[in-house]
Design a protein around this motif. Structure first.
Motif, short mmCIF file in Angstrom:
data_model
loop_
_atom_site.label_atom_id
_atom_site.label_comp_id
_atom_site.label_asym_id
_atom_site.label_seq_id
_atom_site.Cartn_x
_atom_site.Cartn_y
_atom_site.Cartn_z
N ALA A 262 0.88 -1.28 -0.08
CA ALA A 262 -0.02 0.26 0.04
C ALA A 262 0.81 1.28 -0.10
O ALA A 262 2.03 1.35 0.44
N VAL A 263 0.09 2.28 -0.50
CA VAL A 263 0.90 3.60 -0.47
C VAL A 263 0.73 4.33 0.93
O VAL A 263 -0.46 4.36 1.29
N PRO A 264 1.75 4.86 1.49
CA PRO A 264 1.37 5.17 2.80
C PRO A 264 0.58 6.40 2.71
O PRO A 264 0.57 7.18 2.22
N ALA A 265 -0.12 6.56 4.11
CA ALA A 265 -1.21 7.47 4.10
C ALA A 265 -0.90 8.74 4.10
O ALA A 265 -1.37 10.13 3.77
N ASP A 266 0.59 9.13 4.88
CA ASP A 266 1.02 10.36 4.98
C ASP A 266 1.72 10.82 3.79
O ASP A 266 1.59 12.26 3.35
N ALA A 267 2.12 10.07 2.74
CA ALA A 267 2.42 10.39 1.41
C ALA A 267 1.37 10.77 0.59
O ALA A 267 1.50 11.79 -0.08
N LEU A 268 0.27 10.27 0.68
CA LEU A 268 -1.11 10.63 0.07
C LEU A 268 -1.33 12.02 0.38
O LEU A 268 -1.80 13.08 -0.37
N ARG A 269 -1.42 12.49 1.81
CA ARG A 269 -1.73 13.66 2.24
C ARG A 269 -0.64 14.82 1.66
O ARG A 269 -1.03 15.71 1.44
N ASN A 270 0.43 14.40 1.80
CA ASN A 270 1.50 15.31 1.18
C ASN A 270 1.23 15.50 -0.43
O ASN A 270 1.49 16.77 -0.94
N LEU A 271 0.88 14.50 -1.01
CA LEU A 271 0.86 14.70 -2.41
C LEU A 271 -0.63 15.55 -2.69
O LEU A 271 -0.60 16.40 -3.75
N ALA A 272 -1.69 15.32 -2.02
CA ALA A 272 -2.74 16.14 -2.13
C ALA A 272 -2.58 17.60 -1.81
O ALA A 272 -3.50 18.58 -2.29
N ALA A 273 -1.64 17.77 -0.99
CA ALA A 273 -1.33 19.31 -0.73
C ALA A 273 -0.47 20.03 -1.62
O ALA A 273 -0.30 21.20 -1.31
N LEU A 274 0.11 19.37 -2.77
CA LEU A 274 0.87 20.02 -3.62
C LEU A 274 -0.01 21.11 -4.40
O LEU A 274 -1.06 20.94 -4.56
N PRO A 275 0.70 22.19 -5.16
CA PRO A 275 -0.04 23.09 -5.67
C PRO A 275 -1.02 22.60 -6.96
O PRO A 275 -0.32 21.67 -7.54
N ASP A 276 -2.10 22.91 -7.11
CA ASP A 276 -2.96 22.36 -8.15
C ASP A 276 -2.96 20.87 -8.42
O ASP A 276 -3.27 20.17 -9.46
N ALA A 277 -3.10 20.31 -7.27
CA ALA A 277 -2.90 18.66 -7.17
C ALA A 277 -4.36 18.15 -7.34
O ALA A 277 -5.39 18.44 -6.95
N ARG A 278 -4.28 17.18 -8.38
CA ARG A 278 -5.73 16.39 -8.66
C ARG A 278 -5.17 14.82 -8.49
O ARG A 278 -4.37 14.19 -9.22
N LEU A 279 -5.51 14.39 -7.17
CA LEU A 279 -5.32 13.01 -7.07
C LEU A 279 -6.37 12.08 -7.00
O LEU A 279 -7.47 12.13 -6.34
N THR A 280 -6.10 10.88 -7.82
CA THR A 280 -7.01 9.74 -7.83
C THR A 280 -6.29 8.57 -7.42
O THR A 280 -5.43 8.14 -7.87
N THR A 281 -7.06 7.97 -5.96
CA THR A 281 -6.44 6.84 -5.64
C THR A 281 -7.19 5.57 -6.05
O THR A 281 -8.49 5.60 -6.32
N ALA A 282 -6.54 4.29 -5.89
CA ALA A 282 -7.10 3.27 -6.06
C ALA A 282 -6.77 1.86 -5.43
O ALA A 282 -5.56 1.91 -5.14
N ALA A 283 -7.40 1.02 -5.19
CA ALA A 283 -7.16 -0.26 -4.60
C ALA A 283 -7.71 -1.37 -5.26
O ALA A 283 -8.70 -1.48 -6.09
N THR A 284 -6.78 -2.32 -5.32
CA THR A 284 -7.34 -3.68 -6.13
C THR A 284 -8.28 -4.43 -5.15
O THR A 284 -8.18 -4.62 -3.76
N VAL A 285 -9.43 -5.05 -5.87
CA VAL A 285 -10.40 -5.74 -4.93
C VAL A 285 -10.60 -6.74 -5.80
O VAL A 285 -10.92 -6.91 -7.10
N ARG A 286 -10.75 -7.92 -5.08
CA ARG A 286 -11.09 -9.40 -6.00
C ARG A 286 -12.53 -9.70 -5.99
O ARG A 286 -13.12 -9.75 -5.10
N PHE A 287 -13.09 -9.93 -7.22
CA PHE A 287 -14.45 -10.42 -7.26
C PHE A 287 -14.34 -11.77 -7.85
O PHE A 287 -14.02 -12.32 -8.57
N ASP A 288 -15.25 -12.55 -6.88
CA ASP A 288 -15.51 -13.87 -7.18
C ASP A 288 -16.65 -14.01 -8.17
O ASP A 288 -16.91 -15.15 -8.51
N GLY A 289 -17.61 -13.16 -8.01
CA GLY A 289 -18.86 -13.35 -9.01
C GLY A 289 -19.28 -11.85 -9.57
O GLY A 289 -19.11 -11.08 -8.69
N LEU A 290 -20.02 -11.80 -10.48
CA LEU A 290 -20.71 -10.62 -10.91
C LEU A 290 -21.60 -11.04 -12.11
O LEU A 290 -21.30 -11.59 -12.91
#
Length: 660
Positions: free
Chosen positions: A345-373
């Motif tokens: 995982a990307v550390p939470a403090d790194a995400l907060r620092n990135l979101a605080a950068l000038p004109d930052a547009r941050l999109t995060t994502a996590a992998t999720v396993r689907f057994d059915g759909l």
């Protein structure tokens, strides 16, 4: 029975006198069985093996290796055995003239072929057992197979390889023996110098059949019906190059079968100015090539296989790699991609620092396993799956996916991807019959069930993204961030400082796409070498083998040239020119088949890899074609000139009388 016993001494004398032909047939079949048996042993071993993450499917890789090895072996072995029998037409004509029946001639030829084929099959199986561990070790070293993968000897692959080689050899010998046995004695004596009727109707029918299969296969993979898309790997753009191998094989098959018709016009074209040149070497070589079409085709076949397969497969590999890279660069909008360095995982403090950068547009994502759909009320449809065939990874996005990727929605809109919603690839929606607005029941790996509304079908999903995308709030569980996409006005140093430490790394978007494509390209080249390498090596050896057989069959021709005043240098010049004609003819055919397969590859890329706004250019792999042609030419010249030079040391009268 008495007639057959009388032919046994003739067979013994023929085998002693024609030993170079029998040795050549033995070598061709033994090597062919060795390649097929080695690939078969590896294929049998991969039945229970798991592929490494990010590596090509090991089982499919070895399956294609076995198929390609068998494909090349069939043509080389059948061509070599047919050539070996065709070399003996004069002896066959003499046997017919003194009373041998067609049945006796066929029995004699098949008996000799059986002796050679049985010994070659046994030798080839032993060689295959010795080669298979080396191929397995190479796959492990290249990262295409897990550590500990090894070749396990098994009886069934060896039996299939030996039986297949034996069958092909006997079929090749039988077809040639029938041609000799059908001719009346007087006609046979008049036909020993010139090949006629070298294109029987069955070759026309088979060539047309393979052309039809080529067209059908191309149209099927371009349109990709839902029944094929049910396999998740068929929907993956990274597996698309494997489909192109089928086009290559079908095109090569069609050209090989019709080669006796294509070779004479090409020889005439390449030698159009020969009558105007001084000296008789070119003219003699031209007439030799035109008179002995079967010999020319047999010696050109392995050269054509090398050039045609190398050009087609290498050209396709490069074209697919370039297309995936271009599509990835055009689709990624984020300036930076942030990933964990060592953990999950990307550390939470790194995400907060990135979101605080000038004109930052941050999109995060996590992998999720689907057994059915699946839809809750979906009725079974014949030929259509009603749920995911295997567990599949999806992406849980926190933020606007459109800020990270420039994706095209074929139906619905990604702007609606919030709340309990889901977006899937257009191919997946086709497979299951889903439409925008349908409610899908998602089963997660922990047993949780979530109803999700389908809001978008995404066309041309990249290998960088999974086929299922949901908002972060739609599924419980994933509290970690496996990847983050950042666009900001800050400089690279500020982004690096914001990430901080060694737990995560930020990569510029273009560099990240480049690194990902480098891994994809490496896997593609590993697959290409594994699939094509053994077959091409075998074809290169076959070039030497058939050229030596051809030269050994022309000792009397050399003697005739010497007795009529030709010098050794002039005889060697005739051999060299004829070899050049063979390679040039094979290169022309290889270039033609590469042009056809590359055009098919472009169609496949434009329909299965690139979006509608982009197109692929038809670009032939000239360097590969030139390199393959040069290698074949050097081997062919060495394999023809060296035996000819040794033969010319014998007195012409001895050569003419068959004493070597």
């Amino acid at each position: 029975m008495t007639g057959f016993r009388l032919l046994l001494p003739v067979a013994a004398v023929s085998m002693r006198r024609r030993w170079p032909s029998f040795v050549g047939s033995f070598v061709a079949l033994a090597l062919g069985v060795a390649v097929m048996s080695a690939a078969g042993v590896l294929l049998n071993t991969t039945m229970g093996e798991d592929s490494l993450p990010g590596a090509p499917s090991l089982h499919k890789l070895v399956s294609f290796m076995a198929a390609m090895a068998g494909f090349v072996s069939v043509f080389v072995v059948s061509s070599t055995f047919a050539f070996a029998v065709a070399q003996r037409r004069q002896e066959t004509a003499m046997l017919r003239a003194v009373g041998a029946t067609p049945r006796q001639v066929r029995a004699l030829v098949l008996g000799e072929a059986m002796v050679v084929a049985l010994s070659a099959a046994v030798t080839g199986c032993a060689a295959g057992l010795a080669v298979a561990p080396a191929i397995a070790a190479w796959l492990v070293d290249q990262g295409a197979a897990p550590s500990g993968f090894h070749a396990e000897p098994a009886a069934l692959p060896l039996l299939l390889a030996a039986s297949g080689g034996l069958l092909v050899a006997l079929l090749g010998a039988y077809a040639a023996s029938r041609r000799a046995g059908r001719v009346r004695p007087v006609e046979a004596l008049n036909e020993v110098a010139v090949d006629r009727k070298v294109m029987p109707p069955v070759r026309w029918v088979a060539s047309g059949l393979f052309l039809c299969v080529f067209g059908y296969t191309l149209s099927t993979f371009v349109s990709m019906p839902a029944s094929m898309l049910a396999d998740p790997q068929s929907r993956d753009p990274q597996t698309t190059p494997q489909f192109a191998l089928l086009f290559d094989v079908m095109a090569v098959l069609a050209v090989v079968l019709v080669a006796p018709v294509l070779v004479p016009p090409l020889v005439r074209l390449f030698t159009a100015l020969v009558p105007l040149l001084p000296g008789a070497a070119g003219l003699i070589a031209r007439q030799n090539a035109l008179a002995a079409i079967r010999r020319t085709v047999s010696t050109a076949t392995p050269v054509f296989l090398v050039i045609g397969l190398a050009g087609s497969v290498v050209g396709g590999t490069v074209a697919f790699g370039d297309a995936l890279a271009a599509q990835g660069r055009a689709a990624l909008k984020a300036g930076y991609v942030v990933e964990p360095s060592g953990g999950h995982a990307v550390p939470a403090d790194a995400l907060r620092n990135l979101a605080a950068l000038p004109d930052a547009r941050l999109t995060t994502a996590a992998t999720v396993r689907f057994d059915g759909l699946a839809t809750p009320d979906q009725q079974p449809v014949p030929g259509r799956p009603d749920d995911l065939p295997i567990p599949e990874d999806g992406l849980a996005v926190d933020g606007d996916l459109r800020e990270a990727w420039n994706l095209t929605a074929d139906a619905g809109s990604l702007a609606d991807l919030h709340g309990r919603t889901v977006a899937v690839s257009t191919d997946m929606a086709r497979v299951f019959g889903w439409h925008v607005g349908d409610t899908l029941n998602a089963r997660l790996a922990d047993g949780t069930r979530e109803p999700l509304r389908l809001v978008a079908q995404i066309g041309h999903l990249l290998p960088h993204l999974p086929e299922i995308v949901v908002p972060r709030e739609a599924v419980p569980g994933p509290g970690t961030v496996s990847v983050a996409y950042l666009s900001t006005g800050a400089g690279p140093d500020q982004v690096t400082a914001a990430v901080g430490g060694t737990a995560a790394r930020a990569t510029a978007g273009t560099d990240w796409i480049g690194d990902h494509n480098d891994r994809t390209t490496k896997n593609g080249w590993i697959s290409m070498l594994a699939i094509l390498g053994p077959a091409l090596l075998y074809a290169l050896i076959a070039i030497v083998n058939t050229m030596m057989m051809s030269t050994g069959d022309r000792l009397r021709d050399f003697a005739t040239l010497r007795l009529t005043g030709g010098t050794r240098r002039q005889v060697l010049r005739v051999v060299a020119v004829e070899t050049l004609l063979v390679v040039a003819t094979a290169a022309a055919l290889g270039l033609a088949v590469t042009l056809v397969t590359q055009y098919a590859t472009v169609l496949l890329i434009e329909n299965r890899v690139l979006d509608a706004t982009r197109s692929a250019a038809l670009d032939l792999p000239w360097t590969t074609i030139a390199g393959a042609t040069a290698v074949c030419l050097v081997l062919a010249l060495l394999a023809s000139l060296l035996p000819a030079r040794l033969a010319l040391r014998i007195r012409p009268l001895d050569l003419a009388n068959g004493r070597q």
